[in-house]
Every structure is written in structure tokens, then in C-alpha cells.
Scaffold this motif. Sequence first.
Motif, PDB file in Angstrom:
ATOM      1  N   MET A 139       0.838  -1.181   0.000  1.00 11.61           N
ATOM      2  CA  MET A 139       0.000   0.000   0.000  1.00 11.61           C
ATOM      3  C   MET A 139       0.885   1.247   0.000  1.00 11.61           C
ATOM      4  O   MET A 139       1.855   1.334   0.726  1.00 11.61           O
ATOM      5  N   VAL A 140       0.535   2.215  -0.830  1.00 11.04           N
ATOM      6  CA  VAL A 140       1.268   3.466  -0.930  1.00 11.04           C
ATOM      7  C   VAL A 140       0.655   4.469   0.044  1.00 11.04           C
ATOM      8  O   VAL A 140      -0.545   4.720   0.019  1.00 11.04           O
ATOM      9  N   THR A 141       1.489   5.030   0.909  1.00  7.47           N
ATOM     10  CA  THR A 141       1.032   6.030   1.856  1.00  7.47           C
ATOM     11  C   THR A 141       1.541   7.387   1.396  1.00  7.47           C
ATOM     12  O   THR A 141       2.700   7.519   1.003  1.00  7.47           O
ATOM     13  N   THR A 142       0.666   8.391   1.452  1.00  6.35           N
ATOM     14  CA  THR A 142       1.034   9.756   1.080  1.00  6.35           C
ATOM     15  C   THR A 142       0.520  10.714   2.148  1.00  6.35           C
ATOM     16  O   THR A 142      -0.247  10.323   3.022  1.00  6.35           O
ATOM     17  N   TYR A 143       0.950  11.961   2.040  1.00  7.65           N
ATOM     18  CA  TYR A 143       0.439  12.999   2.930  1.00  7.65           C
ATOM     19  C   TYR A 143       0.045  14.216   2.092  1.00  7.65           C
ATOM     20  O   TYR A 143       0.421  14.315   0.923  1.00  7.65           O
ATOM     21  N   THR A 144      -0.713  15.119   2.693  1.00  8.20           N
ATOM     22  CA  THR A 144      -1.049  16.407   2.073  1.00  8.20           C
ATOM     23  C   THR A 144      -0.728  17.499   3.084  1.00  8.20           C
ATOM     24  O   THR A 144      -0.665  17.247   4.289  1.00  8.20           O
ATOM     25  N   GLY A 145      -0.542  18.723   2.593  1.00  5.38           N
ATOM     26  CA  GLY A 145      -0.243  19.836   3.488  1.00  5.38           C
ATOM     27  C   GLY A 145       1.165  19.740   4.050  1.00  5.38           C
ATOM     28  O   GLY A 145       2.050  19.132   3.464  1.00  5.38           O
ATOM     29  N   LYS A 146       1.353  20.346   5.211  1.00  8.67           N
ATOM     30  CA  LYS A 146       2.663  20.321   5.867  1.00  8.67           C
ATOM     31  C   LYS A 146       2.892  18.954   6.512  1.00  8.67           C
ATOM     32  O   LYS A 146       1.953  18.298   6.949  1.00  8.67           O
ATOM     33  N   ILE A 147       4.143  18.571   6.577  1.00 11.76           N
ATOM     34  CA  ILE A 147       4.493  17.335   7.285  1.00 11.76           C
ATOM     35  C   ILE A 147       4.324  17.598   8.780  1.00 11.76           C
ATOM     36  O   ILE A 147       4.875  18.563   9.311  1.00 11.76           O
TER      37      ILE A 147
END
Length: 173
Positions: A1-9
Amino acid sequence: MVTTYTGKIKIKNNRGIYVFGSNTEGRHGKGNAKVARDKYGALRGVSRGRMGQCYAICTKDLTKHAHPSVPESEIISQISTLYEYASTNPHLEFYIAYRAIYLSMLSGYWAHDFAKMFSAPGNPPSNIIFERNFRRLVDNEPYKLTGDTLHGFLEYTFDEPEIAPFLDLFAIK
């Protein structure tokens, strides 16, 4: 599964590692390097590898006046080393601080240049976490500049109270 984020870390535990671009002198005075120094333990004078709760990739040579100054092949080699380190430390999560924005980075490279460099060593380990749209660039998938993308860029660039006028201007909620 690919995990991503949005906005600031936003690293909320001791498993998260902030991955950023550094310079040859390890000054960490601007951009993501400054964030790494101020929040995640980047050490002055250290330009590569793990320190504190961060990991540096040297992308800018301060002894050279033309940029980009660190060859892509050298950056790819460092990314390959990062991937090996991440593979041997599956309990950690590596948040890559590059984003899919259409601005030149402090290193002189653009987001699509870094995306190619992050894809060059092959599939990243599952504990390498990219910003959502940057991941699309790494995977060579198209994406459109949308209100969501603009909101992510504004959220990354400005503090929350500062982005409200932009969101209103572009009718983004």
C-alpha cells in the motif's frame, strides 16, 4: 500500500523521519532544511544522512555559483542509500519534504527533476512517504493543478490564518 500525505508534514511520533535537501556545508538556514534544523534535530555542519529525527540529502554545493550544482547522479546515489536505510529500518516512516509545485527549489532543480531522481533507484520502500501529488510525479502519473493542489501548496507555504484570503480569492474550501 502506498502512503502519502497532504499539506505540511506533521510528525507526531518518534517513528517519523523528516527527509530534506541539504547543502554541502550543512547550514540548514532556509526552506525545508531550516524546518529540519528547528524541529527535527538537523545538525549544523552535517550535510548527509540521518541525524536526530531527520535525514539529509545533499542537493546544493555552496562552493559553486551555478545551480543546480550537485549532479543528478550523486543525488540519485544518495536516494538509493536512503531507500536501503529505510528498508533496513521498517519501523520508521520517512516523510519526503518535496512537493509537486511549479517553482524552482533552492537547489536549482524543479519538482519534476526530483521526482525522476526519486524514481531512478526503483520502487521506494513502503515506509517512504511522499506528498500525494509528488508521489504521482514519482510514479510518472499525470495530475491536474486543482483547488486541492493549490490549497496544499498554500497550506505548506503559509500558516493557516495567512491562507484564508487566498482560499477566498480562489473560492477554495
